[in-house]
Motif scaffolding. Structure first.
Motif, PDB file in Angstrom:
ATOM      1  N   ALA A   1      44.008  32.124  41.157  1.00  0.00           N
ATOM      2  CA  ALA A   1      43.276  31.874  42.407  1.00  0.00           C
ATOM      3  C   ALA A   1      42.727  33.152  43.026  1.00  0.00           C
ATOM      4  N   LEU A   2      43.597  34.119  43.253  1.00  0.00           N
ATOM      5  CA  LEU A   2      43.199  35.362  43.922  1.00  0.00           C
ATOM      6  C   LEU A   2      43.337  36.528  42.945  1.00  0.00           C
ATOM      7  N   GLY A   3      42.692  36.373  41.801  1.00  0.00           N
ATOM      8  CA  GLY A   3      42.719  37.380  40.755  1.00  0.00           C
ATOM      9  C   GLY A   3      41.455  38.213  40.704  1.00  0.00           C
ATOM     10  N   GLU A   4      41.226  38.841  39.564  1.00  0.00           N
ATOM     11  CA  GLU A   4      40.121  39.796  39.426  1.00  0.00           C
ATOM     12  C   GLU A   4      38.769  39.163  39.696  1.00  0.00           C
ATOM     13  N   ASP A   5      38.508  37.971  39.166  1.00  0.00           N
ATOM     14  CA  ASP A   5      37.190  37.351  39.335  1.00  0.00           C
ATOM     15  C   ASP A   5      36.867  37.114  40.807  1.00  0.00           C
ATOM     16  N   THR A   6      37.844  36.570  41.546  1.00  0.00           N
ATOM     17  CA  THR A   6      37.628  36.303  42.973  1.00  0.00           C
ATOM     18  C   THR A   6      37.369  37.599  43.731  1.00  0.00           C
ATOM     19  N   MET A   7      38.113  38.651  43.413  1.00  0.00           N
ATOM     20  CA  MET A   7      37.948  39.920  44.126  1.00  0.00           C
ATOM     21  C   MET A   7      36.578  40.536  43.859  1.00  0.00           C
ATOM     22  N   ARG A   8      36.098  40.412  42.616  1.00  0.00           N
ATOM     23  CA  ARG A   8      34.782  40.994  42.283  1.00  0.00           C
ATOM     24  C   ARG A   8      33.639  40.234  42.955  1.00  0.00           C
ATOM     25  N   GLN A   9      33.879  38.999  43.318  1.00  0.00           N
ATOM     26  CA  GLN A   9      32.861  38.212  44.021  1.00  0.00           C
ATOM     27  C   GLN A   9      32.919  38.398  45.534  1.00  0.00           C
ATOM     28  N   THR A  10      33.978  39.024  46.019  1.00  0.00           N
ATOM     29  CA  THR A  10      34.186  39.111  47.468  1.00  0.00           C
ATOM     30  C   THR A  10      34.494  40.544  47.891  1.00  0.00           C
ATOM     31  N   VAL A  11      35.760  40.905  47.852  1.00  0.00           N
ATOM     32  CA  VAL A  11      36.245  42.133  48.485  1.00  0.00           C
ATOM     33  C   VAL A  11      35.548  43.383  47.948  1.00  0.00           C
ATOM     34  N   THR A  12      35.430  43.496  46.625  1.00  0.00           N
ATOM     35  CA  THR A  12      34.848  44.732  46.075  1.00  0.00           C
ATOM     36  C   THR A  12      33.370  44.866  46.424  1.00  0.00           C
ATOM     37  N   ARG A  13      32.712  43.786  46.773  1.00  0.00           N
ATOM     38  CA  ARG A  13      31.295  43.855  47.179  1.00  0.00           C
ATOM     39  C   ARG A  13      31.129  44.345  48.614  1.00  0.00           C
ATOM     40  N   TRP A  14      32.158  44.147  49.431  1.00  0.00           N
ATOM     41  CA  TRP A  14      32.038  44.457  50.860  1.00  0.00           C
ATOM     42  C   TRP A  14      32.385  45.898  51.183  1.00  0.00           C
ATOM     43  N   TYR A  15      33.316  46.470  50.414  1.00  0.00           N
ATOM     44  CA  TYR A  15      33.824  47.802  50.741  1.00  0.00           C
ATOM     45  C   TYR A  15      33.327  48.827  49.714  1.00  0.00           C
ATOM     46  N   PRO A  16      32.466  49.747  50.115  1.00  0.00           N
ATOM     47  CA  PRO A  16      31.921  50.713  49.158  1.00  0.00           C
ATOM     48  C   PRO A  16      32.963  51.656  48.579  1.00  0.00           C
ATOM     49  N   ASN A  17      34.075  51.876  49.290  1.00  0.00           N
ATOM     50  CA  ASN A  17      35.142  52.742  48.779  1.00  0.00           C
ATOM     51  C   ASN A  17      36.336  51.901  48.337  1.00  0.00           C
ATOM     52  N   CYS A  18      36.059  50.912  47.480  1.00  0.00           N
ATOM     53  CA  CYS A  18      37.085  49.976  47.034  1.00  0.00           C
ATOM     54  C   CYS A  18      37.388  50.176  45.558  1.00  0.00           C
ATOM     55  N   ASP A  19      38.673  50.229  45.242  1.00  0.00           N
ATOM     56  CA  ASP A  19      39.132  50.330  43.857  1.00  0.00           C
ATOM     57  C   ASP A  19      39.979  49.105  43.539  1.00  0.00           C
ATOM     58  N   LEU A  20      39.658  48.450  42.427  1.00  0.00           N
ATOM     59  CA  LEU A  20      40.375  47.252  41.997  1.00  0.00           C
ATOM     60  C   LEU A  20      41.219  47.570  40.777  1.00  0.00           C
ATOM     61  N   GLU A  21      42.500  47.164  40.820  1.00  0.00           N
ATOM     62  CA  GLU A  21      43.392  47.387  39.683  1.00  0.00           C
ATOM     63  C   GLU A  21      44.114  46.080  39.364  1.00  0.00           C
ATOM     64  N   VAL A  22      44.146  45.747  38.079  1.00  0.00           N
ATOM     65  CA  VAL A  22      44.832  44.540  37.625  1.00  0.00           C
ATOM     66  C   VAL A  22      46.207  44.927  37.082  1.00  0.00           C
ATOM     67  N   LEU A  23      47.246  44.303  37.615  1.00  0.00           N
ATOM     68  CA  LEU A  23      48.612  44.561  37.181  1.00  0.00           C
ATOM     69  C   LEU A  23      48.969  43.613  36.038  1.00  0.00           C
ATOM     70  N   GLY A  24      49.408  44.173  34.917  1.00  0.00           N
ATOM     71  CA  GLY A  24      49.806  43.353  33.785  1.00  0.00           C
ATOM     72  C   GLY A  24      51.149  42.681  34.013  1.00  0.00           C
ATOM     73  N   ASN A  25      51.396  41.597  33.275  1.00  0.00           N
ATOM     74  CA  ASN A  25      52.654  40.845  33.350  1.00  0.00           C
ATOM     75  C   ASN A  25      52.974  40.429  34.781  1.00  0.00           C
ATOM     76  N   CYS A  26      51.946  40.017  35.509  1.00  0.00           N
ATOM     77  CA  CYS A  26      52.108  39.758  36.951  1.00  0.00           C
ATOM     78  C   CYS A  26      51.164  38.648  37.378  1.00  0.00           C
ATOM     79  N   GLY A  27      51.632  37.810  38.296  1.00  0.00           N
ATOM     80  CA  GLY A  27      50.803  36.806  38.930  1.00  0.00           C
ATOM     81  C   GLY A  27      50.566  37.165  40.384  1.00  0.00           C
ATOM     82  N   HIS A  28      50.810  36.204  41.284  1.00  0.00           N
ATOM     83  CA  HIS A  28      50.466  36.374  42.690  1.00  0.00           C
ATOM     84  C   HIS A  28      51.521  37.153  43.486  1.00  0.00           C
TER      85      HIS A  28
END
Length: 252
Positions: free
Chosen positions: A204-231
């Motif tokens: 639900a609130l994974g990488e795809d959702t963040m790339r469509q929302t949060v990372t577009r709004w904040y120019p100084n935003c870094d996204l990191e995906v944690l392995g072996n992890c859910g919500h």
């Protein structure tokens, strides 16, 4: 009225931490032993209707929650601070940024609800809105958002913590708040440093959702995906979560 919080650490970088929909200040226990308490001072808050504020009345809106976060900062004598928010708490800390941008040093969102809210189809809304009164719905949601891959013993413990640390009214009203409130235009373009941490098994609130929302709004935003992890990174991968979070906080 004083707002209770747990203060951990003596560092000169204060960090206010806001829990998620099924959480509380106590839900962060798995990470406590891993925190750099010499560099940071962490303040873990309960929102109204949760934890030690379980019986405190409120409207359970994002605006009210953000005002309560700022009240804790005032009580603790903090002029500027960083913010960490999990899930619903991720929306709350973005609301704090919108309301008091000059006070926010940086923001960490852990599987954060975007400032635009979360759209539900009818089936999803039935599942989530039923969670206020039905523990089985809470369990199904936690299982779903961690990829249907974790032990039922843990799922049951998470549900138990949620039931013991929240009221039905708070759960119901906060759902409407975080799912249905859109204030992203108030934060869009903010240059505050933002770190977004999501789990690879969060549908639900994974990488795809963040790339469509949060990372577009904040120019100084870094996204990191944690392995072996859910919500629930604080439970699933606490050491990796703290490492990634503090590595970012140390740069701001």
């Amino acid at each position: 009225m004083a707002h209770p919080y747990d203060s951990i650490g003596t560092g000169d970088h204060p960090v206010l931490v806001v829990h998620g929909w099924f959480g509380s200040a106590g839900a962060w226990r798995p990470v406590l032993d891993h925190l750099d308490t010499g560099t940071f001072r962490y303040l873990f808050l309960d929102l109204r209707g949760y934890g030690r504020r379980r019986d405190e009345p409120g409207e359970h809106t994002l605006a009210e929650a953000a005002a309560d976060v700022l009240a804790v900062a005032d009580e603790a004598g903090l002029d500027r601070f960083s913010l960490v928010g999990h899930s619903m708490g991720g929306a709350v800390v973005q609301r704090v940024l919108a309301d008091a941008p000059e006070r926010v040093r940086s923001v960490v969102g852990i599987s954060p609800v975007p400032a635009s809210g979360v759209p539900f189809d009818d089936e999803g809304w039935q599942l989530f809105s039923g969670a206020a009164t039905d523990p089985a719905n809470r369990r199904a949601i936690i299982d779903l958002t961690t990829g249907n891959r974790l032990t039922g013993v843990w799922l049951d413990a998470m549900v138990r913590h949620s039931l013991e640390n929240s009221t039905e009214q708070a759960v119901a009203e906060y759902l409407r708040a975080w799912s249905g409130t859109d204030f992203h235009t108030e934060v869009e373009g903010s240059t505050v440093p933002v770190k977004v941490l999501v789990g690879e098994h969060d549908p639900a609130l994974g990488e795809d959702t963040m790339r469509q929302t949060v990372t577009r709004w904040y120019p100084n935003c870094d996204l990191e995906v944690l392995g072996n992890c859910g919500h629930y990174a604080m439970d699933e991968t606490p050491v990796a979560l703290v490492t990634a979070m503090e590595r970012f906080l140390s740069t701001v």
